[in-house]
Write an enzyme that holds these catalytic residues in place. Structure first.
Site, PDB file in Angstrom:
ATOM      1  N   ASP A 168      -0.480  -5.604  26.534  1.00 16.26           N
ATOM      2  CA  ASP A 168      -1.026  -5.399  27.879  1.00 16.26           C
ATOM      3  C   ASP A 168      -0.540  -6.510  28.815  1.00 16.26           C
ATOM      4  OD1 ASP A 168      -2.356  -3.090  27.337  1.00 16.26           O
ATOM      5  OD2 ASP A 168      -4.295  -4.040  26.988  1.00 16.26           O
ATOM      6  N   GLU A 193       1.252 -16.126  20.825  1.00 15.80           N
ATOM      7  CA  GLU A 193       0.471 -16.917  21.778  1.00 15.80           C
ATOM      8  C   GLU A 193      -0.345 -16.029  22.731  1.00 15.80           C
ATOM      9  OE1 GLU A 193       2.794 -19.711  24.153  1.00 15.80           O
ATOM     10  OE2 GLU A 193       1.070 -19.807  25.512  1.00 15.80           O
ATOM     11  N   SER A 208      -0.280   7.344  23.225  1.00 15.65           N
ATOM     12  CA  SER A 208       0.840   6.656  22.576  1.00 15.65           C
ATOM     13  C   SER A 208       1.769   7.607  21.819  1.00 15.65           C
ATOM     14  CB  SER A 208       0.321   5.550  21.646  1.00 15.65           C
ATOM     15  OG  SER A 208      -0.308   4.554  22.415  1.00 15.65           O
ATOM     16  N   LYS A 250      -9.282  -3.606  18.079  1.00 11.30           N
ATOM     17  CA  LYS A 250      -8.359  -4.640  18.584  1.00 11.30           C
ATOM     18  C   LYS A 250      -8.728  -6.057  18.150  1.00 11.30           C
ATOM     19  CE  LYS A 250      -6.958  -2.095  22.701  1.00 11.30           C
ATOM     20  NZ  LYS A 250      -6.725  -2.189  24.139  1.00 11.30           N
ATOM     21  N   GLY A 301     -11.528  -7.599  28.023  1.00  5.87           N
ATOM     22  CA  GLY A 301     -10.252  -7.888  27.363  1.00  5.87           C
ATOM     23  C   GLY A 301      -9.056  -7.676  28.281  1.00  5.87           C
TER      24      GLY A 301
HETATM   25  P1  ATR Z   1     -12.128  -4.108  28.494  1.00  3.49           P
HETATM   26  O1  ATR Z   1     -12.259  -5.087  27.368  1.00  3.49           O
HETATM   27  O2  ATR Z   1     -11.394  -2.857  28.117  1.00  3.49           O
HETATM   28  O3  ATR Z   1     -11.586  -4.742  29.743  1.00  3.49           O
HETATM   29  P2  ATR Z   1     -15.019  -4.198  28.957  1.00  3.49           P
HETATM   30  O4  ATR Z   1     -15.182  -5.471  28.229  1.00  3.49           O
HETATM   31  O5  ATR Z   1     -15.977  -3.082  28.671  1.00  3.49           O
HETATM   32  O6  ATR Z   1     -13.595  -3.536  28.774  1.00  3.49           O
HETATM   33  O7  ATR Z   1     -14.997  -4.498  30.517  1.00  3.49           O
HETATM   34  C1  ATR Z   1     -15.302  -3.558  31.470  1.00  3.49           C
HETATM   35  C2  ATR Z   1     -15.370  -4.276  32.818  1.00  3.49           C
HETATM   36  O8  ATR Z   1     -15.805  -3.336  33.812  1.00  3.49           O
HETATM   37  C3  ATR Z   1     -16.384  -5.411  32.828  1.00  3.49           C
HETATM   38  O9  ATR Z   1     -15.878  -6.443  33.632  1.00  3.49           O
HETATM   39  C4  ATR Z   1     -17.601  -4.744  33.440  1.00  3.49           C
HETATM   40  O10 ATR Z   1     -18.500  -5.629  34.067  1.00  3.49           O
HETATM   41  P3  ATR Z   1     -19.692  -6.349  33.209  1.00  3.49           P
HETATM   42  O11 ATR Z   1     -19.036  -7.475  32.462  1.00  3.49           O
HETATM   43  O12 ATR Z   1     -20.656  -6.794  34.225  1.00  3.49           O
HETATM   44  O13 ATR Z   1     -20.225  -5.274  32.290  1.00  3.49           O
HETATM   45  C5  ATR Z   1     -16.960  -3.858  34.473  1.00  3.49           C
HETATM   46  N1  ATR Z   1     -17.824  -2.770  34.914  1.00  3.49           N
HETATM   47  C6  ATR Z   1     -18.127  -1.641  34.241  1.00  3.49           C
HETATM   48  N2  ATR Z   1     -18.964  -0.864  34.970  1.00  3.49           N
HETATM   49  C7  ATR Z   1     -19.202  -1.534  36.132  1.00  3.49           C
HETATM   50  C8  ATR Z   1     -19.983  -1.261  37.305  1.00  3.49           C
HETATM   51  N3  ATR Z   1     -20.700  -0.133  37.428  1.00  3.49           N
HETATM   52  N4  ATR Z   1     -19.979  -2.190  38.303  1.00  3.49           N
HETATM   53  C9  ATR Z   1     -19.251  -3.317  38.192  1.00  3.49           C
HETATM   54  N5  ATR Z   1     -18.501  -3.631  37.115  1.00  3.49           N
HETATM   55  C10 ATR Z   1     -18.469  -2.754  36.099  1.00  3.49           C
END
Ligand code: ATR
Length: 280
Positions: free
Chosen positions: A104, A80, A20, A69, A133
């Site tokens: 985002d 909203e 940023s 966040k 998120g």
């Molecule tokens: P953010 O809030 O930044 O989107 P997050 O909540 O950590 O980050 O989400 C990461 C996403 O990547 C999740 O959907 C996660 O799946 P899970 O809910 O099952 O954890 C997904 N993800 C991370 N590593 C993964 C992997 N090896 N295979 C499939 N999905 C994965």
């Protein structure tokens, strides 16, 4: 000039990795605005006190990144979109009121519009991978544009089901193991998982079943061309990358703090891309 000596910052822990400052300082220079944009490394336990004293610290607003966040959401007046996502990344002082939003949402949509102007024509069904998120921001954005059917697939099915409940009838859940079968009638595929990110496994998905007019978007921006986007490009599909989303999500904060709606230029993109390359 009303924008003189305004300052904003990005608050995170850690915060060194944030791009940023590079983005906002590029715009400050480009538009000749006498403002400042700084990094603020703030621990979780100190965040509430910090955000509560923004004005006293000389700030008109801030970006908020990991891990703050959700706390920023709770400590401000979200719009909203911020409420739909349940987390905010941009705050600004409106008199004594700290307002917030999650940029985002528009970052994703504006980048999609810029990279694939016809995405909506062919996107009666969108397939969103992931349920964190970022997925919430993408789903809220797509619903706001009237996408009729959004299918979420996530490794952990319960998280996808929770999003389905939160967003309602236009949203459905598909099994992670059945992703390829979902592709045939998908007009827009969006990866919001960390798969494909530098140091993470690639997303193992054969795009052969996607239609010729489908668009593929990825929110991962390190590397800029993820294996998923490379596969989509190889098939001649329209793509929208995470770097574009990162740049577009920064526009609103700059406009709110410094009073000028900035442009996402090729020069800015090249600057941030070069910085990302040196970091990996
Ligand atoms: P953010 O809030 O930044 O989107 P997050 O909540 O950590 O980050 O989400 C990461 C996403 O990547 C999740 O959907 C996660 O799946 P899970 O809910 O099952 O954890 C997904 N993800 C991370 N590593 C993964 C992997 N090896 N295979 C499939 N999905 C994965």
């Amino acid at each position: 000039m009303t924008t003189a000596h305004r300052a904003a910052c990005v608050i995170g822990w850690p915060v060194e990795h944030s791009r940023s400052p590079l983005i906002h300082n590029y715009w400050l220079k480009r538009y000749g605005i006498a403002g400042e944009y700084r990094r603020e490394a703030v621990r979780k336990e100190e965040f509430a006190a910090f955000i509560g004293t923004l004005a006293a610290r000389g700030y008109v607003g801030a970006n908020v990144t990991v891990p703050h966040k959700e706390a920023a959401f709770a400590l401000s007046q979200p719009d909203e979109g911020g409420r739909a996502v349940g987390a905010v990344n941009t705050v600004w002082l409106d008199g004594n009121v700290l307002r917030s939003t999650n940029t985002d949402v528009e970052g994703f949509l504006d980048n999609l519009d810029a990279c694939a102007p016809h995405w909506h024509r062919d996107a009666a069904k969108a397939l969103v991978l992931g349920a964190g998120g970022a997925a919430r921001a993408v789903i809220y954005g797509l619903l706001s544009r009237g996408v009729d059917k959004i299918v979420i697939a996530n490794r952990t099915a319960s998280r996808a089901e929770a999003l389905q409940k939160a967003f309602g009838k236009h949203v459905q859940v598909a099994a992670w193991a059945r992703l390829e079968a979902e592709l045939a009638d998908t007009g827009l595929l969006v990866n919001t998982t960390t798969l494909g990110m530098h140091g993470q496994p690639a997303l193992a998905l054969d795009l052969a079943r996607l239609r010729r007019h489908a668009t593929v978007a990825d929110i991962v921006y390190v590397p800029v061309t993820t294996p998923l986007l490379a596969a989509a490009k190889a098939r001649g599909l329209a793509t929208a990358d995470g770097l574009g989303m990162l740049l577009h999500q920064a526009v609103r904060g700059f406009a709110l703090w410094f009073g000028k709606t900035p442009e996402v230029t090729g020069e800015l993109r090249a600057l941030v891309e070069a910085d990302l390359e040196t970091a990996t």
